[in-house]
Design an enzyme around this catalytic site. Structure first.
Site, short mmCIF file in Angstrom:
data_model
loop_
_atom_site.label_atom_id
_atom_site.label_comp_id
_atom_site.label_asym_id
_atom_site.label_seq_id
_atom_site.Cartn_x
_atom_site.Cartn_y
_atom_site.Cartn_z
N TYR A 10 36.25 47.79 36.32
CA TYR A 10 36.94 47.14 35.20
C TYR A 10 36.32 45.76 34.92
CZ TYR A 10 40.79 45.33 32.35
OH TYR A 10 41.53 44.80 31.33
N GLY A 59 46.00 39.90 27.18
CA GLY A 59 45.65 41.11 27.89
C GLY A 59 45.50 40.85 29.38
N CYS A 60 44.63 41.59 30.02
CA CYS A 60 44.42 41.49 31.46
C CYS A 60 44.13 40.06 31.88
CB CYS A 60 43.25 42.40 31.85
SG CYS A 60 42.64 42.13 33.50
N PHE A 61 44.94 39.52 32.79
CA PHE A 61 44.72 38.12 33.17
C PHE A 61 43.45 37.94 33.98
CE2 PHE A 61 48.59 38.71 36.29
CZ PHE A 61 47.88 39.63 37.07
#
Length: 211
Positions: free
Chosen positions: A187, A41-43
């Protein structure tokens, strides 16, 4: 990344004892660095987790699975490339083994049961993948996934793909160490920070000493 991304799902709330230590690991008695490339997912979030570990020398956010020409953020986020957001982890195998990195990857860094997504981040660029550098890494990863299946660590099948590492393209400079540099970003506060907290609660013995 979607700032309204769901918090990690029920699969990541499983108690630590559901995640066995790797029965087979890669360590070495002689000095030398190794590289692990993982996508979950999001690095930003994956990088934030692995930067905490003792024996990890450097973590770089980037793109793996596609060509150099399209290895830039706008193209990858469009979902039209073959890349996954990934991290390259340079580590000292005398201090932390490859299998131990995989345990953290599965137990804390992401939800490996989700296909081409992590929470509200959707698309192939957010897929779960282990980009193995050699047969030893591939065999270690496959063996650990079998252990997790046997331990029934997750309520859904593990969707992580084992893919040969052909290239890794470093992401733009502003992505590097993003979570540490932007702790108040919504986030990061909602998704990355809870993963780091979970790591500290479950794997305190693996953390690097405070600097």
């Amino acid at each position: 990344m979607n700032p309204t991304c769901d918090l990690p799902g029920a699969a990541l709330a499983i108690e630590r004892d559901r995640f066995p230590d790797p029965a087979f690991d890669l360590t070495q008695a002689t000095p030398g660095e190794q590289l692990a490339v993982l996508a979950g997912g999001c690095f930003w979030c994956v990088e934030a987790v692995f930067r905490q570990l003792d024996g990890v020398l450097e973590v770089t956010s980037g793109y793996s699975g596609g060509d150099a020409a399209s290895a830039h953020y706008d193209a990858v986020c469009s979902g039209r490339t073959d890349h996954a957001e990934a991290v390259a982890i340079r580590f000292d195998p005398q201090r932390i083994g490859y299998g131990r990195l995989l345990k953290v990857f599965f137990a804390v860094a992401h939800d490996p049961t989700q296909i081409d997504r992590q929470g509200n981040d959707r698309g192939r660029q957010y897929r779960s993948a282990i980009f193995w550098a050699d047969d030893a890494q591939r065999e270690t990863a496959a063996a650990y996934i079998r252990q997790l299946d046997e331990a029934k660590a997750f309520d859904a099948p593990i969707a992580t793909r084992l893919v040969p590492l052909e290239s890794f393209h470093q992401a733009e400079a502003y992505h590097q160490n993003y979570a540490a540099l932007h702790p108040s970003q919504p986030y990061i506060a909602a998704v990355a920070a809870p993963k780091v907290t979970k790591l500290r609660q479950r794997f305190g013995d693996l953390l690097r000493a405070p600097r």
